[in-house]
Design a protein around this motif. Structure first.
Motif, PDB file in Angstrom:
ATOM      1  N   PHE A  64     -29.456 -19.537 -39.318  1.00 17.02           N
ATOM      2  CA  PHE A  64     -29.578 -18.046 -40.134  1.00 17.02           C
ATOM      3  C   PHE A  64     -28.626 -19.299 -41.196  1.00 17.02           C
ATOM      4  N   ARG A  65     -29.030 -19.212 -42.754  1.00 15.82           N
ATOM      5  CA  ARG A  65     -28.210 -19.495 -43.465  1.00 15.82           C
ATOM      6  C   ARG A  65     -28.738 -18.322 -44.464  1.00 15.82           C
ATOM      7  N   GLY A  90     -32.233 -18.641 -49.287  1.00 20.10           N
ATOM      8  CA  GLY A  90     -31.511 -18.535 -47.517  1.00 20.10           C
ATOM      9  C   GLY A  90     -33.011 -19.212 -47.168  1.00 20.10           C
ATOM     10  N   LEU A  91     -32.615 -19.032 -45.467  1.00 20.80           N
ATOM     11  CA  LEU A  91     -33.256 -19.451 -44.930  1.00 20.80           C
ATOM     12  C   LEU A  91     -33.301 -19.365 -42.796  1.00 20.80           C
ATOM     13  N   ILE A 106     -32.383 -28.744 -45.228  1.00 21.11           N
ATOM     14  CA  ILE A 106     -33.813 -29.562 -46.264  1.00 21.11           C
ATOM     15  C   ILE A 106     -34.942 -29.437 -44.489  1.00 21.11           C
ATOM     16  N   THR A 107     -34.875 -30.230 -44.417  1.00 20.03           N
ATOM     17  CA  THR A 107     -35.950 -30.662 -43.287  1.00 20.03           C
ATOM     18  C   THR A 107     -36.120 -28.846 -42.395  1.00 20.03           C
ATOM     19  N   ALA A 108     -35.585 -28.419 -42.059  1.00 22.50           N
ATOM     20  CA  ALA A 108     -35.854 -26.873 -41.564  1.00 22.50           C
ATOM     21  C   ALA A 108     -36.792 -26.167 -42.218  1.00 22.50           C
ATOM     22  N   GLU A 126     -31.587 -10.501 -42.134  1.00 16.48           N
ATOM     23  CA  GLU A 126     -30.072 -10.520 -41.345  1.00 16.48           C
ATOM     24  C   GLU A 126     -30.408  -9.712 -40.703  1.00 16.48           C
ATOM     25  N   ARG A 127     -31.662  -8.025 -40.699  1.00 17.75           N
ATOM     26  CA  ARG A 127     -31.401  -7.057 -39.808  1.00 17.75           C
ATOM     27  C   ARG A 127     -32.243  -7.411 -38.501  1.00 17.75           C
ATOM     28  N   VAL A 128     -33.169  -8.784 -39.527  1.00 17.29           N
ATOM     29  CA  VAL A 128     -34.419  -9.344 -38.469  1.00 17.29           C
ATOM     30  C   VAL A 128     -33.789 -10.538 -37.308  1.00 17.29           C
ATOM     31  N   ARG A 129     -32.466 -10.890 -37.916  1.00 14.37           N
ATOM     32  CA  ARG A 129     -31.847 -11.626 -37.635  1.00 14.37           C
ATOM     33  C   ARG A 129     -31.228 -10.945 -35.661  1.00 14.37           C
ATOM     34  N   ASP A 130     -30.260  -9.833 -36.229  1.00 14.61           N
ATOM     35  CA  ASP A 130     -29.688  -9.014 -35.622  1.00 14.61           C
ATOM     36  C   ASP A 130     -30.471  -8.830 -34.205  1.00 14.61           C
ATOM     37  N   PHE A 131     -31.929  -8.231 -35.020  1.00 11.14           N
ATOM     38  CA  PHE A 131     -32.661  -7.354 -34.220  1.00 11.14           C
ATOM     39  C   PHE A 131     -32.884  -8.683 -32.964  1.00 11.14           C
ATOM     40  N   ILE A 132     -32.414 -10.074 -33.199  1.00 17.62           N
ATOM     41  CA  ILE A 132     -33.864 -11.378 -32.363  1.00 17.62           C
ATOM     42  C   ILE A 132     -32.656 -11.203 -31.621  1.00 17.62           C
TER      43      ILE A 132
END
Length: 140
Positions: A64-65, A90-91, A106-108, A126-132
């Motif tokens: 996560f960026r 963001g990514l 960049i490549t990601a 951020e909620r997606v990241r935290d849940f996963i």
């Protein structure tokens, strides 16, 4: 984040559903799957199918960026019309067991298991990241 209630054989079952939207696509997460949907313009640019489903059980990490750290750099990388660099800075990237993930910011962006997002959508991503990440930690 939404909780969906449904009945299975007389029992009430709660299912989680999280949605995150960006200028280039969206992510839908339920208890078992992550579905990445790209808008047509970004599909043409990156060359991936419009929709990708990933089983949560196969995700081993989330990269996560956030927009704040890299947004100004990416915004300057491309000023061409229709460039996704100006729309999503963001990514979020899902690292899947047995697949090599593309490294570097960049490549990601060209990885089929990633999606860019803007500052407006960052809290949902951020909620997606935290849940996963929680689901990954539960398996350990």
């Amino acid at each position: 984040m939404h909780e969906l209630h449904k009945r299975e054989s007389g029992k009430s079952v709660t299912q989680m559903r999280i949605e995150a939207h960006s200028p280039v696509g969206s992510i839908l997460v339920d208890d078992e799957w992550v579905t990445i949907t790209r808008k047509i313009i970004s599909t043409r640019l990156v060359g991936h199918d419009a929709e990708k489903r990933i089983a949560i059980s196969s995700i081993v990490a989330v990269n996560f960026r956030g927009v704040g750290k890299y947004g100004s750099i990416l915004g300057r990388l491309s000023k061409s019309p229709g460039s996704t660099a100006n729309l999503a800075t963001g990514l979020i990237q899902f690292v899947v067991h047995g697949q090599e993930s593309k490294r570097g910011l960049i490549t990601a962006r060209y990885d089929e298991n990633s999606l860019g997002f803007s500052s407006a959508g960052q809290p949902d991503f951020e909620r997606v990241r935290d849940f996963i990440q929680q689901r990954i930690n539960e398996r350990r």
